[in-house]
Motif scaffolding. Structure first.
Motif, PDB file in Angstrom:
ATOM      1  N   LEU A 107       1.004  -1.105   0.044  1.00  0.00           N
ATOM      2  CA  LEU A 107      -0.021  -0.082   0.177  1.00  0.00           C
ATOM      3  C   LEU A 107       0.848   1.353  -0.021  1.00  0.00           C
ATOM      4  O   LEU A 107       0.747   2.224  -0.685  1.00  0.00           O
ATOM      5  CB  LEU A 107      -0.824  -0.055   1.133  1.00  0.00           C
ATOM      6  N   VAL A 108       1.923   1.079   0.767  1.00  0.00           N
ATOM      7  CA  VAL A 108       2.688   2.240   0.877  1.00  0.00           C
ATOM      8  C   VAL A 108       3.387   2.450  -0.538  1.00  0.00           C
ATOM      9  O   VAL A 108       3.705   3.628  -1.079  1.00  0.00           O
ATOM     10  CB  VAL A 108       4.031   2.127   1.724  1.00  0.00           C
ATOM     11  N   ALA A 109       3.890   1.439  -0.960  1.00  0.00           N
ATOM     12  CA  ALA A 109       4.723   1.476  -2.546  1.00  0.00           C
ATOM     13  C   ALA A 109       3.719   2.023  -3.572  1.00  0.00           C
ATOM     14  O   ALA A 109       4.186   2.641  -4.395  1.00  0.00           O
ATOM     15  CB  ALA A 109       5.205   0.111  -2.998  1.00  0.00           C
ATOM     16  N   ALA A 110       2.422   1.767  -3.563  1.00  0.00           N
ATOM     17  CA  ALA A 110       1.581   2.199  -4.464  1.00  0.00           C
ATOM     18  C   ALA A 110       1.355   3.752  -4.477  1.00  0.00           C
ATOM     19  O   ALA A 110       0.806   4.264  -5.309  1.00  0.00           O
ATOM     20  CB  ALA A 110       0.196   1.721  -4.100  1.00  0.00           C
ATOM     21  N   LYS A 111       1.663   4.200  -3.457  1.00  0.00           N
ATOM     22  CA  LYS A 111       1.744   5.865  -3.286  1.00  0.00           C
ATOM     23  C   LYS A 111       3.078   6.476  -3.788  1.00  0.00           C
ATOM     24  O   LYS A 111       3.508   7.693  -3.703  1.00  0.00           O
ATOM     25  CB  LYS A 111       1.529   6.161  -1.703  1.00  0.00           C
ATOM     26  N   GLY A 112       4.283   5.559  -4.293  1.00  0.00           N
ATOM     27  CA  GLY A 112       5.354   6.126  -4.808  1.00  0.00           C
ATOM     28  C   GLY A 112       6.218   6.240  -3.668  1.00  0.00           C
ATOM     29  O   GLY A 112       7.267   6.674  -3.844  1.00  0.00           O
ATOM     30  N   ALA A 113       5.951   5.668  -2.346  1.00  0.00           N
ATOM     31  CA  ALA A 113       6.978   5.722  -1.014  1.00  0.00           C
ATOM     32  C   ALA A 113       7.591   4.512  -0.986  1.00  0.00           C
ATOM     33  O   ALA A 113       6.999   3.505  -1.758  1.00  0.00           O
ATOM     34  CB  ALA A 113       6.080   6.115   0.156  1.00  0.00           C
ATOM     35  N   THR A 114       8.709   4.235  -0.152  1.00  0.00           N
ATOM     36  CA  THR A 114       9.355   3.136   0.060  1.00  0.00           C
ATOM     37  C   THR A 114       9.156   2.614   1.549  1.00  0.00           C
ATOM     38  O   THR A 114       9.158   3.166   2.292  1.00  0.00           O
ATOM     39  CB  THR A 114      10.664   3.505  -0.050  1.00  0.00           C
ATOM     40  N   PRO A 115       8.631   1.344   1.696  1.00  0.00           N
ATOM     41  CA  PRO A 115       8.397   0.706   2.878  1.00  0.00           C
ATOM     42  C   PRO A 115       9.755   0.137   3.437  1.00  0.00           C
ATOM     43  O   PRO A 115      10.645  -0.632   2.666  1.00  0.00           O
ATOM     44  CB  PRO A 115       7.541  -0.351   2.667  1.00  0.00           C
ATOM     45  N   LEU A 116      10.407   0.326   4.854  1.00  0.00           N
ATOM     46  CA  LEU A 116      11.279  -0.494   5.574  1.00  0.00           C
ATOM     47  C   LEU A 116      10.673  -1.170   6.801  1.00  0.00           C
ATOM     48  O   LEU A 116       9.669  -0.417   7.438  1.00  0.00           O
ATOM     49  CB  LEU A 116      12.260   0.493   5.796  1.00  0.00           C
ATOM     50  N   ASP A 117      11.272  -2.270   7.313  1.00  0.00           N
ATOM     51  CA  ASP A 117      10.769  -2.684   8.533  1.00  0.00           C
ATOM     52  C   ASP A 117      12.066  -2.543   9.494  1.00  0.00           C
ATOM     53  O   ASP A 117      13.318  -2.959   8.740  1.00  0.00           O
ATOM     54  CB  ASP A 117      10.373  -4.003   8.742  1.00  0.00           C
ATOM     55  N   GLY A 118      12.122  -2.071  10.414  1.00  0.00           N
ATOM     56  CA  GLY A 118      13.423  -1.770  11.418  1.00  0.00           C
ATOM     57  C   GLY A 118      12.955  -1.970  12.796  1.00  0.00           C
ATOM     58  O   GLY A 118      13.254  -0.888  13.378  1.00  0.00           O
ATOM     59  N   PRO A 119      12.863  -3.386  13.217  1.00  0.00           N
ATOM     60  CA  PRO A 119      12.790  -3.471  14.686  1.00  0.00           C
ATOM     61  C   PRO A 119      13.995  -3.579  15.264  1.00  0.00           C
ATOM     62  O   PRO A 119      14.987  -3.496  14.916  1.00  0.00           O
ATOM     63  CB  PRO A 119      12.207  -4.928  14.664  1.00  0.00           C
ATOM     64  N   VAL A 120      13.846  -3.135  16.677  1.00  0.00           N
ATOM     65  CA  VAL A 120      14.998  -2.971  17.467  1.00  0.00           C
ATOM     66  C   VAL A 120      15.416  -4.051  18.626  1.00  0.00           C
ATOM     67  O   VAL A 120      14.443  -5.054  18.753  1.00  0.00           O
ATOM     68  CB  VAL A 120      14.977  -1.516  18.342  1.00  0.00           C
ATOM     69  N   SER A 121      16.460  -4.209  18.847  1.00  0.00           N
ATOM     70  CA  SER A 121      16.914  -5.312  20.029  1.00  0.00           C
ATOM     71  C   SER A 121      17.802  -4.865  20.879  1.00  0.00           C
ATOM     72  O   SER A 121      18.955  -4.365  20.520  1.00  0.00           O
ATOM     73  CB  SER A 121      17.208  -6.567  19.176  1.00  0.00           C
ATOM     74  N   GLY A 122      17.881  -5.197  22.024  1.00  0.00           N
ATOM     75  CA  GLY A 122      18.779  -4.773  23.321  1.00  0.00           C
ATOM     76  C   GLY A 122      18.302  -4.319  24.638  1.00  0.00           C
ATOM     77  O   GLY A 122      19.126  -4.060  25.548  1.00  0.00           O
ATOM     78  N   GLY A 123      17.099  -4.133  24.589  1.00  0.00           N
ATOM     79  CA  GLY A 123      16.435  -3.800  25.872  1.00  0.00           C
ATOM     80  C   GLY A 123      16.061  -2.038  25.974  1.00  0.00           C
ATOM     81  O   GLY A 123      16.800  -1.311  25.283  1.00  0.00           O
ATOM     82  N   CYS A 124      15.293  -1.726  26.881  1.00  0.00           N
ATOM     83  CA  CYS A 124      14.799  -0.496  26.709  1.00  0.00           C
ATOM     84  C   CYS A 124      16.123   0.658  27.378  1.00  0.00           C
ATOM     85  O   CYS A 124      16.048   1.752  26.955  1.00  0.00           O
ATOM     86  CB  CYS A 124      13.655  -0.107  27.686  1.00  0.00           C
ATOM     87  N   HIS A 125      16.860   0.031  28.375  1.00  0.00           N
ATOM     88  CA  HIS A 125      17.979   0.819  28.745  1.00  0.00           C
ATOM     89  C   HIS A 125      18.812   1.321  27.761  1.00  0.00           C
ATOM     90  O   HIS A 125      19.573   2.476  27.765  1.00  0.00           O
ATOM     91  CB  HIS A 125      18.580  -0.136  29.954  1.00  0.00           C
ATOM     92  N   ARG A 126      19.035   0.405  26.505  1.00  0.00           N
ATOM     93  CA  ARG A 126      19.720   0.697  25.336  1.00  0.00           C
ATOM     94  C   ARG A 126      19.139   1.695  24.595  1.00  0.00           C
ATOM     95  O   ARG A 126      19.953   2.512  23.875  1.00  0.00           O
ATOM     96  CB  ARG A 126      20.581  -0.610  25.124  1.00  0.00           C
ATOM     97  N   ALA A 127      17.965   1.727  24.473  1.00  0.00           N
ATOM     98  CA  ALA A 127      17.173   2.488  23.483  1.00  0.00           C
ATOM     99  C   ALA A 127      17.264   3.791  23.981  1.00  0.00           C
ATOM    100  O   ALA A 127      17.322   4.813  23.377  1.00  0.00           O
ATOM    101  CB  ALA A 127      15.679   2.124  23.425  1.00  0.00           C
ATOM    102  N   ALA A 128      17.510   3.964  25.225  1.00  0.00           N
ATOM    103  CA  ALA A 128      17.283   5.292  25.927  1.00  0.00           C
ATOM    104  C   ALA A 128      18.762   5.829  25.681  1.00  0.00           C
ATOM    105  O   ALA A 128      18.817   7.193  25.707  1.00  0.00           O
ATOM    106  CB  ALA A 128      17.364   5.140  27.497  1.00  0.00           C
ATOM    107  N   THR A 129      19.804   5.364  25.384  1.00  0.00           N
ATOM    108  CA  THR A 129      21.117   5.970  25.410  1.00  0.00           C
ATOM    109  C   THR A 129      21.541   5.784  23.954  1.00  0.00           C
ATOM    110  O   THR A 129      22.666   6.349  23.507  1.00  0.00           O
ATOM    111  CB  THR A 129      22.412   5.131  26.215  1.00  0.00           C
ATOM    112  N   GLY A 130      20.738   5.436  22.799  1.00  0.00           N
ATOM    113  CA  GLY A 130      21.084   5.237  21.555  1.00  0.00           C
ATOM    114  C   GLY A 130      22.176   4.302  21.167  1.00  0.00           C
ATOM    115  O   GLY A 130      22.700   4.091  20.187  1.00  0.00           O
TER     116      GLY A 130
END
Length: 313
Positions: A107-130
């Protein structure tokens, strides 16, 4: 690059804050007005709809609790898809189903945009510090275009291949973490019943072949008794179900994952969907009338590593 972020919860809020901290032009959207107000006070631009957010920015990031909620945010009349146009990029950072991210991706591509999936891993404490890890699936050119944003939110960035591959890898890693956590419950039970010094047991596991990331992190808040891992029981059950459903889709009946999923369902029933996920070990504490408490461990995890600019691995 103008970035829009939808979903400012436990993980999303920390990722969005890393973008703000690194001086990105940030527009935000969340149903919880106190969260958007807090971000606005720090320089972000709040909007009233996901459609408006998509119209204003170059990169739209979603980080939401479930595939169902993501579908609503993307496909509603005032949702993201109706605000998309050519050359925009959608990055799905939720832990989601591979087939669902591909469906919405079309559906995203049909609008001319590009879809990506980008889940994270490593815990909320590491999300806080980048310092968290980020998996990204989808078009390589789009991945490279948003790499500056990715390296602000995370430290180790992996391009996994085509759209959906990152989501598969993420549910695999979450499955392994869930298995490690339930196994730790049994390990701590035997250690306690054997009258071992739990501080020394923690150190012993940490330097042994039995060590794991889950032990190094979650065992600390288990031994403290807070169980506060900043991740809830319902989310683990969702992630485990995604893994289990994927194995069925692949016609690959598994042995361990159904048992672990049943354990988390039981813990969810006993302690509630919003209980911290590490409370799954409390089932054994309650069953045997013991506890795993000892001194010297924190109530909540913090990332003591210095924030570093991220890089592709």
């Amino acid at each position: 690059m103008r970035i829009g972020f939808i979903g400012l919860g436990n993980v999303g809020g920390k990722l969005a804050n890393s973008l703000l901290r690194n001086k990105f032009d940030l527009t935000v959207r969340d149903l919880e007005k106190n969260l958007t107000k807090s971000f606005a006070n720090n320089g972000a631009k709040p909007v009233d709809s996901s459609k408006e957010l998509a119209e204003r920015v170059d990169l739209i990031i979603t980080c939401l609790p479930s595939p169902k909620i993501c579908s609503e945010v993307m496909e509603a009349k005032d949702g993201v898809i109706n605000g998309l146009s050519k050359n925009k990029i959608w990055l799905e950072m939720s832990t989601t189903d591979e087939s669902e991210v591909k469906r919405i991706g079309k559906l995203v591509a049909a609008k001319g945009a590009t879809p990506l999936d980008g889940p994270v891993s490593g815990g909320c404490h590491r999300a806080a510090t980048g310092n968290i890890a980020i998996f990204v699936g989808g078009e390589r050119k789009a991945f490279e275009k948003i790499l500056p944003a990715l390296t602000a939110m995370g430290r180790k960035i992996l391009h996994t291949g085509e759209l959906g591959t990152a989501s598969v890898l993420k549910v695999i890693t979450n499955y392994l973490a869930s298995v490690h956590l339930t196994a730790l419950g049994e390990a701590w039970t035997v250690a306690k019943k054997s009258n071992l010094d739990l501080n020394k047991t923690f150190k012993g596991i940490s330097v042994s072949s039995g060590n794991s990331f889950v032990h190094e992190t979650e065992s600390q808040v288990i031994l403290n008794g807070s169980y506060n891992i900043n991740f809830t029981m319902d989310l683990v059950e969702k992630d485990m179900t995604l893994f289990n459903d994927l194995s069925k889709k692949l016609k690959t009946p598994l042995e361990i994952s159904p048992f672990v999923l049943d354990i988390f369902k039981d813990a969810n029933k006993k302690y509630g969907s919003r209980a911290w996920s590490s409370m799954v070990v409390k089932r054994l504490e309650d069953k045997f009338g013991i506890d795993f408490r000892t001194s010297g461990f924190p109530k909540e995890l913090t990332d003591n590593e210095k924030e570093e600019k991220g890089y592709e691995i």
